[in-house]
Design an enzyme around this catalytic site. Structure first.
Site, PDB file in Angstrom:
ATOM      1  N   VAL A  42      42.977  32.896  33.758  1.00 28.26           N
ATOM      2  CA  VAL A  42      43.244  32.047  32.592  1.00 28.26           C
ATOM      3  C   VAL A  42      42.800  32.727  31.295  1.00 28.26           C
ATOM      4  CG1 VAL A  42      42.857  29.774  31.546  1.00 28.26           C
ATOM      5  CG2 VAL A  42      43.125  29.968  34.019  1.00 28.26           C
ATOM      6  N   CYS A  43      41.661  33.404  31.330  1.00 29.51           N
ATOM      7  CA  CYS A  43      41.174  34.091  30.125  1.00 29.51           C
ATOM      8  C   CYS A  43      42.137  35.185  29.692  1.00 29.51           C
ATOM      9  CB  CYS A  43      39.787  34.673  30.366  1.00 29.51           C
ATOM     10  SG  CYS A  43      38.538  33.422  30.700  1.00 29.51           S
ATOM     11  N   THR A  44      42.628  35.943  30.641  1.00 35.12           N
ATOM     12  CA  THR A  44      43.584  37.004  30.321  1.00 35.12           C
ATOM     13  C   THR A  44      44.859  36.399  29.740  1.00 35.12           C
ATOM     14  OG1 THR A  44      42.646  38.409  32.051  1.00 35.12           O
ATOM     15  CG2 THR A  44      44.851  38.975  31.259  1.00 35.12           C
ATOM     16  N   LEU A  47      44.070  35.185  26.014  1.00 36.17           N
ATOM     17  CA  LEU A  47      43.956  36.232  25.001  1.00 36.17           C
ATOM     18  C   LEU A  47      45.241  37.036  24.857  1.00 36.17           C
ATOM     19  CD1 LEU A  47      40.251  37.334  25.401  1.00 36.17           C
ATOM     20  CD2 LEU A  47      41.250  35.640  23.881  1.00 36.17           C
TER      21      LEU A  47
END
Length: 161
Positions: A42-44, A47
Site C-alpha cells: 500500500v505504501c508503494t 507514493l
C-alpha cells in the site's frame, strides 16, 4: 496534533542525510505523508500515485514530504527504486509520527496519515487511517488547495480593514 493547532516544529534527516526543519518552511504550505514502511504494497502504491500525479502537486506550490520509520539510506533506495520525486524523511523511532499521525485506538505502526500545514504553520487538514488504506490524490490535493485558500482569505480580510 489537531486541526487548528500550531504545528509542532521538528527536524528529521532526508535521503541525502540533510536536516529538514519544519520551522524553516514558514510561508509555504507543507504536506506531510506519514507511511508505515518502504517497499510495502500500500505504501508503494500511495507514493507511486503521488509520483504519477506530481505535476498536480507541483501546481499547488506546496512542499510535499513523506515521513516513515527507517534510515535515510533505506528511504534513498526506496525512492530510487520507484523514481519518487518527493523528499522522504527518516523518523526512525516514530517520535514525530506519534505526534502527528497517532490515533486514539490504533497503534502507531498500524496507521498512515496525511497532514497539511498552512503557510502560517497551522494544521489545516489531518487524516489518519488504518495502514491498509491510502488517501486519494484528489483528497490530498483538495486539502492543499483549502490550506492555500485560508491564506487568501486572511489577506483579503487584512486588505479590507
Amino acid at each position: 496534533m489537531k486541526i487548528g493547532q500550531k504545528a509542532l516544529n521538528f527536524a528529521l534527516y532526508d535521503t541525502q542525510n540533510k536536516s529538514w526543519d519544519l520551522d524553516e518552511k514558514v510561508g509555504k504550505v507543507i504536506t506531510l505523508l506519514f507511511y508505515p514502511g518502504d517497499e510495502t504494497l500500500v505504501c508503494t502504491k500511495q507514493l507511486c500515485s503521488v509520483r504519477d500525479n506530481w505535476a498536480k502537486y507541483l501546481e499547488t506550490g506546496a512542499e510535499v514530504v513523506a515521513v516513515s520509520p527507517g534510515l535515510p539510506e533505506e528511504h534513498s533506495q526506496f525512492a530510487d527504486n520507484h523514481s519518487l520525486p518527493m523528499t522522504i524523511l527518516a523518523d526512525a523511532d516514530r517520535t514525530i509520527t506519534a505526534v502527528y499521525a497517532s490515533h486514539k485506538w490504533m497503534p502507531i505502526w498500524a496507521t498512515r496519515g496525511v497532514i497539511v500545514i498552512d503557510s502560517k504553520g497551522i494544521v489545516r487538514y489531518r487524516n489518519i487511517m488504518v495502514r491498509a488504506f491510502r488517501p486519494s490524490d484528489d483528497e490530498v490535493l483538495s486539502a492543499i488547495h483549502l490550506a492555500k485558500y485560508d491564506k487568501l482569505v486572511d489577506v483579503r480580510i487584512k486588505k479590507t480593514h
